[in-house]
Structures are given as C-alpha cells and as structure tokens.
Design an enzyme around this catalytic site. Structure first.
Site, PDB file in Angstrom:
ATOM      1  N   TYR A   1     -45.486 -10.181  18.794  1.00 32.22           N
ATOM      2  CA  TYR A   1     -44.459 -10.459  17.705  1.00 32.22           C
ATOM      3  C   TYR A   1     -44.193 -11.856  17.340  1.00 32.22           C
ATOM      4  CZ  TYR A   1     -39.427 -11.754  16.752  1.00 32.22           C
ATOM      5  OH  TYR A   1     -38.279 -12.346  16.200  1.00 32.22           O
TER       6      TYR A   1
ATOM      7  N   LYS B   1     -44.318 -13.892  13.760  1.00 36.37           N
ATOM      8  CA  LYS B   1     -43.653 -14.728  13.301  1.00 36.37           C
ATOM      9  C   LYS B   1     -44.100 -15.926  12.938  1.00 36.37           C
ATOM     10  CE  LYS B   1     -39.728 -13.961  12.485  1.00 36.37           C
ATOM     11  NZ  LYS B   1     -39.266 -13.347  11.087  1.00 36.37           N
TER      12      LYS B   1
ATOM     13  N   THR C   1     -37.807 -17.481  14.453  1.00 37.52           N
ATOM     14  CA  THR C   1     -37.386 -17.307  15.927  1.00 37.52           C
ATOM     15  C   THR C   1     -37.734 -18.556  16.794  1.00 37.52           C
ATOM     16  OG1 THR C   1     -37.762 -16.064  18.023  1.00 37.52           O
ATOM     17  CG2 THR C   1     -39.554 -15.864  16.405  1.00 37.52           C
ATOM     18  N   ASP C   2     -37.257 -18.582  17.985  1.00 34.34           N
ATOM     19  CA  ASP C   2     -37.646 -19.862  18.740  1.00 34.34           C
ATOM     20  C   ASP C   2     -38.831 -19.569  19.702  1.00 34.34           C
ATOM     21  OD1 ASP C   2     -36.347 -17.810  20.583  1.00 34.34           O
ATOM     22  OD2 ASP C   2     -35.062 -19.258  21.498  1.00 34.34           O
ATOM     23  N   GLU C   3     -39.102 -18.207  19.661  1.00 38.57           N
ATOM     24  CA  GLU C   3     -40.409 -17.659  20.365  1.00 38.57           C
ATOM     25  C   GLU C   3     -41.595 -18.202  19.951  1.00 38.57           C
ATOM     26  OE1 GLU C   3     -39.964 -13.440  21.433  1.00 38.57           O
ATOM     27  OE2 GLU C   3     -37.733 -13.342  21.264  1.00 38.57           O
TER      28      GLU C   3
HETATM   29  P1  NAD Z   1     -33.635  -5.728  13.119  1.00 37.32           P
HETATM   30  O1  NAD Z   1     -34.854  -5.237  13.819  1.00 37.32           O
HETATM   31  O2  NAD Z   1     -32.131  -5.435  13.686  1.00 37.32           O
HETATM   32  O3  NAD Z   1     -33.786  -5.609  11.547  1.00 37.32           O
HETATM   33  C1  NAD Z   1     -34.853  -5.848  10.828  1.00 37.32           C
HETATM   34  C2  NAD Z   1     -34.737  -5.025   9.263  1.00 37.32           C
HETATM   35  O4  NAD Z   1     -35.692  -5.177   8.631  1.00 37.32           O
HETATM   36  C3  NAD Z   1     -34.548  -3.726   9.399  1.00 37.32           C
HETATM   37  O5  NAD Z   1     -33.186  -3.233   8.791  1.00 37.32           O
HETATM   38  C4  NAD Z   1     -35.550  -2.827   8.868  1.00 37.32           C
HETATM   39  O6  NAD Z   1     -35.200  -2.091   8.287  1.00 37.32           O
HETATM   40  C5  NAD Z   1     -36.033  -4.039   7.926  1.00 37.32           C
HETATM   41  N1  NAD Z   1     -37.452  -3.863   7.774  1.00 37.32           N
HETATM   42  C6  NAD Z   1     -38.366  -3.794   8.763  1.00 37.32           C
HETATM   43  N2  NAD Z   1     -39.792  -3.702   8.229  1.00 37.32           N
HETATM   44  C7  NAD Z   1     -39.468  -3.775   6.736  1.00 37.32           C
HETATM   45  C8  NAD Z   1     -40.410  -3.898   5.391  1.00 37.32           C
HETATM   46  N3  NAD Z   1     -41.566  -3.867   5.778  1.00 37.32           N
HETATM   47  N4  NAD Z   1     -39.767  -4.024   4.439  1.00 37.32           N
HETATM   48  C9  NAD Z   1     -38.439  -4.150   4.109  1.00 37.32           C
HETATM   49  N5  NAD Z   1     -37.411  -3.968   5.234  1.00 37.32           N
HETATM   50  C10 NAD Z   1     -37.971  -3.776   6.530  1.00 37.32           C
HETATM   51  O7  NAD Z   1     -34.000  -7.458  13.162  1.00 37.32           O
HETATM   52  P2  NAD Z   1     -32.733  -8.493  13.321  1.00 37.32           P
HETATM   53  O8  NAD Z   1     -32.461  -8.820  14.848  1.00 37.32           O
HETATM   54  O9  NAD Z   1     -31.596  -8.319  12.532  1.00 37.32           O
HETATM   55  O10 NAD Z   1     -33.688 -10.051  12.991  1.00 37.32           O
HETATM   56  C11 NAD Z   1     -33.622 -10.363  11.665  1.00 37.32           C
HETATM   57  C12 NAD Z   1     -34.549 -11.545  11.790  1.00 37.32           C
HETATM   58  O11 NAD Z   1     -34.191 -12.549  12.613  1.00 37.32           O
HETATM   59  C13 NAD Z   1     -36.058 -11.055  11.838  1.00 37.32           C
HETATM   60  O12 NAD Z   1     -36.940 -11.764  11.026  1.00 37.32           O
HETATM   61  C14 NAD Z   1     -36.304 -11.705  13.372  1.00 37.32           C
HETATM   62  O13 NAD Z   1     -37.588 -12.146  13.562  1.00 37.32           O
HETATM   63  C15 NAD Z   1     -35.334 -13.192  13.309  1.00 37.32           C
HETATM   64  N6  NAD Z   1     -34.743 -13.261  14.700  1.00 37.32           N
HETATM   65  C16 NAD Z   1     -34.071 -12.437  15.395  1.00 37.32           C
HETATM   66  C17 NAD Z   1     -33.583 -12.628  16.559  1.00 37.32           C
HETATM   67  C18 NAD Z   1     -32.671 -11.772  17.423  1.00 37.32           C
HETATM   68  O14 NAD Z   1     -32.261 -12.180  18.348  1.00 37.32           O
HETATM   69  N7  NAD Z   1     -32.148 -10.527  16.856  1.00 37.32           N
HETATM   70  C19 NAD Z   1     -33.680 -13.830  17.169  1.00 37.32           C
HETATM   71  C20 NAD Z   1     -34.542 -14.820  16.364  1.00 37.32           C
HETATM   72  C21 NAD Z   1     -35.055 -14.460  15.385  1.00 37.32           C
HETATM   73  P1  TYD Z   2     -34.885  -8.899  24.232  1.00 35.15           P
HETATM   74  O1  TYD Z   2     -33.295  -8.422  23.976  1.00 35.15           O
HETATM   75  O2  TYD Z   2     -35.685  -7.808  24.049  1.00 35.15           O
HETATM   76  O3  TYD Z   2     -35.044 -10.434  23.543  1.00 35.15           O
HETATM   77  P2  TYD Z   2     -36.529 -11.008  23.507  1.00 35.15           P
HETATM   78  O4  TYD Z   2     -37.298 -10.442  24.231  1.00 35.15           O
HETATM   79  O5  TYD Z   2     -36.658 -11.379  22.171  1.00 35.15           O
HETATM   80  O6  TYD Z   2     -35.853 -12.430  24.207  1.00 35.15           O
HETATM   81  O7  TYD Z   2     -34.829  -9.285  25.665  1.00 35.15           O
HETATM   82  C1  TYD Z   2     -33.941 -10.492  26.175  1.00 35.15           C
HETATM   83  C2  TYD Z   2     -34.516 -10.609  27.729  1.00 35.15           C
HETATM   84  O8  TYD Z   2     -34.126  -9.620  28.547  1.00 35.15           O
HETATM   85  C3  TYD Z   2     -35.798 -10.941  27.857  1.00 35.15           C
HETATM   86  O9  TYD Z   2     -36.136 -11.757  29.078  1.00 35.15           O
HETATM   87  C4  TYD Z   2     -36.385  -9.778  28.589  1.00 35.15           C
HETATM   88  C5  TYD Z   2     -35.307  -8.924  29.270  1.00 35.15           C
HETATM   89  N1  TYD Z   2     -34.920  -7.676  29.173  1.00 35.15           N
HETATM   90  C6  TYD Z   2     -34.835  -6.951  30.355  1.00 35.15           C
HETATM   91  O10 TYD Z   2     -34.713  -7.312  31.340  1.00 35.15           O
HETATM   92  N2  TYD Z   2     -34.611  -5.497  30.292  1.00 35.15           N
HETATM   93  C7  TYD Z   2     -34.732  -4.813  29.105  1.00 35.15           C
HETATM   94  O11 TYD Z   2     -34.292  -3.775  29.115  1.00 35.15           O
HETATM   95  C8  TYD Z   2     -34.546  -5.537  27.993  1.00 35.15           C
HETATM   96  C9  TYD Z   2     -34.733  -4.825  26.651  1.00 35.15           C
HETATM   97  C10 TYD Z   2     -35.026  -7.118  27.961  1.00 35.15           C
END
Ligand code: NAD
Ligand code: TYD
Length: 337
Positions: free
Chosen positions: A150, A154, A123-125
């Site tokens: 989080y 990561k 992630t960019d975080e």
């Molecule tokens: P998500 O939370 O939707 O899905 C995570 C999946 O991992 C779920 O299916 C869960 O059951 C599985 N999981 C959790 N713990 C596990 C374990 N111990 N063993 C096996 N499976 C397990 O997440 P996502 O949004 O699909 O994110 C996927 C990846 O991308 C993550 O690594 C996250 O850090 C990264 N990422 C996500 C975003 C975003 O915007 N969603 C942005 C940047 C990076």
């Molecule tokens: P989120 O979807 O939780 O992603 P991340 O925290 O990983 O960026 O949140 C996106 C942005 O939206 C973040 O600045 C937090 C804000 N946010 C709200 O303002 N209200 C909400 O209910 C949620 C879930 C997020």
C-alpha cells in the site's frame, strides 16, 4: 466552480464532499467512484438529490470516462485508492492498478484539460517507520521509505504527481496525512473495527504486542486542511497533516474504547502480527500551521468518544457493511481468533 472528487464515496472522500457542499453551496461537485467494497453511496444520501451534486460510478483507470468528466472540472481532489494495508499484503495488484495507474490516468487527463488545480491525498506511510523511542517526526523533508505494498503504491503516486508539476507544469498540491478516524469509516480499520466488534459483543484483535503507534487525525480536521491547501496552498508544494495524539499505542486506544463502552479488558485478543508492521508514525504539521494557519482543533479523547457515539447511533450503517463478504474477509484475516 466545479470540483471533481475521486473516491468520494469512501470514508474521507464522503466526509469531504459533505464538508465542501455545506461550506461552498454554489460549487458543482462531481464524484467519480468505482464503488469497490469500500465505497458506499449511503454516506452521501443527504446530498444525493442536490442539483449541484453528480455521482458517476466508474474507474479512475478508465481513460475515456476520466477525460469526459475532466472537461467539466476546474479542480480535482483525488482520494480514490485501495487503502487498507492488510489487503495490500494479501493482494497487492489492485493497489498498483488504482493507486499508480489510476493516478497516472488522472494526471494525463488533468494536464490535457488544463485543470486549475490537482490535489492529491496521500499518507504518512510513504515515509516508512520510526522506532518506538524515536522522538523525531515525519515532515515534508523526510526521505521516502515505504514498507508495505500500500505505502509503496502511494509513494509511487506521489512521485508521479510531483513529476507532472516539475516536467509539465501541472498545478499540483499534495497532502500526506496520518491515520484518520471519524464517521463513515469502513469497519476493517482499527477504530471502527474495535468499536463495532464491541457493540456486537465480540472480541477485538490486537496485532503483535499492541505497542505500535499511529498519529491520529480527526477526519473533519483533515477536510479543513485540504480546503486550505486547495485555496491557499502553494502550487507544487506538499503539506504534512497530523493530529494531536502523542505516542498513543494501539493497545492504549483499544483500552480507551473499552472504557467508553463500559467493557473490561477480557475483550482484547492478541493475534499474530501484520507482516512488516510499521512500528511508529508521527507527523510534524508545523509547515501547514506556519504557512496556512491550520491546526487540529480538539482533543483526541473527546473526538474518540464522539466517534464511538456515532457508531452507536448508526448501527444500521455498519451492520449492513459487516455482511457476508465482510465475514469472509474477517475469517481469512483473523484466522487465529
Ligand atoms: P476508502 O478505502 O474508505 O475509500 C476509497 C474510495 O475509493 C472508495 O469509495 C472506493 O470505491 C474508491 N475507489 C477505489 N478504487 C477506485 C477506482 N479504481 N476508481 C474509482 N474509485 C475507486 O479510503 P479512505 O480511507 O477514504 O482514503 C482516501 C484517501 O486518503 C486514499 O487515497 C488514502 O490513501 C488516503 N489516506 C487515508 C488515510 C486513512 O486513515 N483512512 C490516511 C492517510 C491517507
Ligand atoms: P489500520 O487501521 O489498518 O491503519 P494503518 O495500518 O494504515 O495504520 O491499523 C492501525 C493500527 O492498528 C496498525 O498498527 C495496525 C493495528 N491493527 C490491529 O492491531 N488490529 C486490527 O485488527 C487492525 C485492523 C489494525
């Protein structure tokens, strides 16, 4: 070729499996997923009976199971993680277990079983937070400065992955992407939460002053980037992946969704801010563009509308998720609504 996907039943992982199976129908796909609250087998209903798809319910921290599956894997695409910042603030320990220990278990096993490629999704975080008026962007050169449990978990996993390349020669690549949006996203994240709340006629919670900025990436564009990095990325390298949004505030996004759904701004409720809330993320994706020819394809407004339409059409999918357990989480998280 056999690809072992971890966390394939989550938001990005399931979009990736659907993308991969369509594009590479000759490949075998193994999906190892624990099915936490965020994992949903329904996302993969359309492929669950395919002969080249195998689902294994299990934990990436389970060494024996991981070793068994790794024996059949040519490449690994590692998505499994605890992924929600707010949950990491309330209960960080699961993030350390899965994101750090789980990644380490996978790396050990991948090395032992001589996989051809280990791709880690990050992630960019991990780069921390920019000021609102800062015009700079995160790139592969930016120093790590994680500010939530989080992001720290990561960041630790990214460091471990690089360690296994430098120390042991494991053929790794990493992508650090920005906030994804699109179909099958669990409704705890901003966009699906806002859309589904509005479809239920409920208010939408905006943290703090709503001016925080994220960089938004459509999930299919992200899958294409991972595909390119898996096939053409340089071993040992990291690629930042971002979207086409420019300084778009959370409030701005909420207002766009209100407009798409024909609702007025009275649905907006400002709630207490997230502790340590990162102010701004922005991603410079010029490396992946220059080296591999990737760029995001479509305009944010068009993709946002497409995403809203998907949630409108798939009410059964998200209504089941917004069940009793979700309501308990929601009440605790948004106690001031
Ligand atoms: P998500 O939370 O939707 O899905 C995570 C999946 O991992 C779920 O299916 C869960 O059951 C599985 N999981 C959790 N713990 C596990 C374990 N111990 N063993 C096996 N499976 C397990 O997440 P996502 O949004 O699909 O994110 C996927 C990846 O991308 C993550 O690594 C996250 O850090 C990264 N990422 C996500 C975003 C975003 O915007 N969603 C942005 C940047 C990076
Ligand atoms: P989120 O979807 O939780 O992603 P991340 O925290 O990983 O960026 O949140 C996106 C942005 O939206 C973040 O600045 C937090 C804000 N946010 C709200 O303002 N209200 C909400 O209910 C949620 C879930 C997020």
């Amino acid at each position: 070729m056999t690809i072992l996907v971890t966390g394939g039943s989550g938001f990005i992982g399931s979009n990736f499996i659907l993308y991969w199976m369509k594009k590479y129908p000759a490949d075998e796909v193994i999906n190892l997923d624990k099915l936490t609250y965020a994992g949903n087998p329904e996302n993969l209903k359309s492929v669950e009976n395919e002969k080249n798809y195998k689902f294994v319910r299990g934990d990436i921290c389970n060494r024996e199971l991981v070793d068994k599956l790794m024996k059949d894997a040519d490449i690994v695409c590692h998505f499994a993680a605890e992924s929600h910042v707010d949950r990491s603030i309330k209960k960080p320990s699961a993030f350390m277990e899965t994101n750090i220990i789980g990644t380490h278990v996978l790396l050990e096993s991948a090395l032992k079983n001589k996989v051809k490629k280990f791709h880690h999704i990050s992630t960019d975080e991990v780069f921390g937070s920019l000021e609102l008026d800062d015009k700079s962007k995160f790139s592969e050169e930016t120093a790590y400065n994680p500010r939530s449990p989080y992001a720290a978990s990561k960041a630790a996993s990214d460091h471990l992955v690089r360690t296994y390349f430098h120390t042991y020669g494991l053929p790794i690549t990493i992508t650090n992407c920005s906030n994804n949006f699109g179909p099958f996203q669990y409704p705890e994240k901003l966009i699906p939460l806002v859309v589904t709340n509005l479809l239920e006629g409920k208010k939408v919670p905006v943290y703090g002053d709503g001016q925080n900025i994220r960089d938004w990436l459509y999930v299919e564009d992200h899958c294409k980037a991972i595909d390119l990095v898996l096939h053409e990325g340089q071993i040992g390298e990291t690629y930042c992946v971002g979207g086409l949004t420019c300084d778009m505030s959370n409030l701005g996004i909420v207002k766009k969704i209100l407009r798409i759904l024909g609702k007025d701004e009275s649905f907006i409720t400002f709630v207490k801010d997230r502790p340590g809330h990162d102010r701004k993320y922005a991603v410079d994706w010029s490396k992946i563009k220059n080296e591999l020819g990737w760029e995001p394809v479509a305009d944010f407004d068009i993709l946002l509308e497409k995403t809203v339409n998907w949630y409108q059409k798939n009410e059964d999918w998200w209504k089941r998720l917004k069940s009793e357990t979700f309501q308990k989480y929601y009440k605790e998280q948004y106690s001031d609504i």
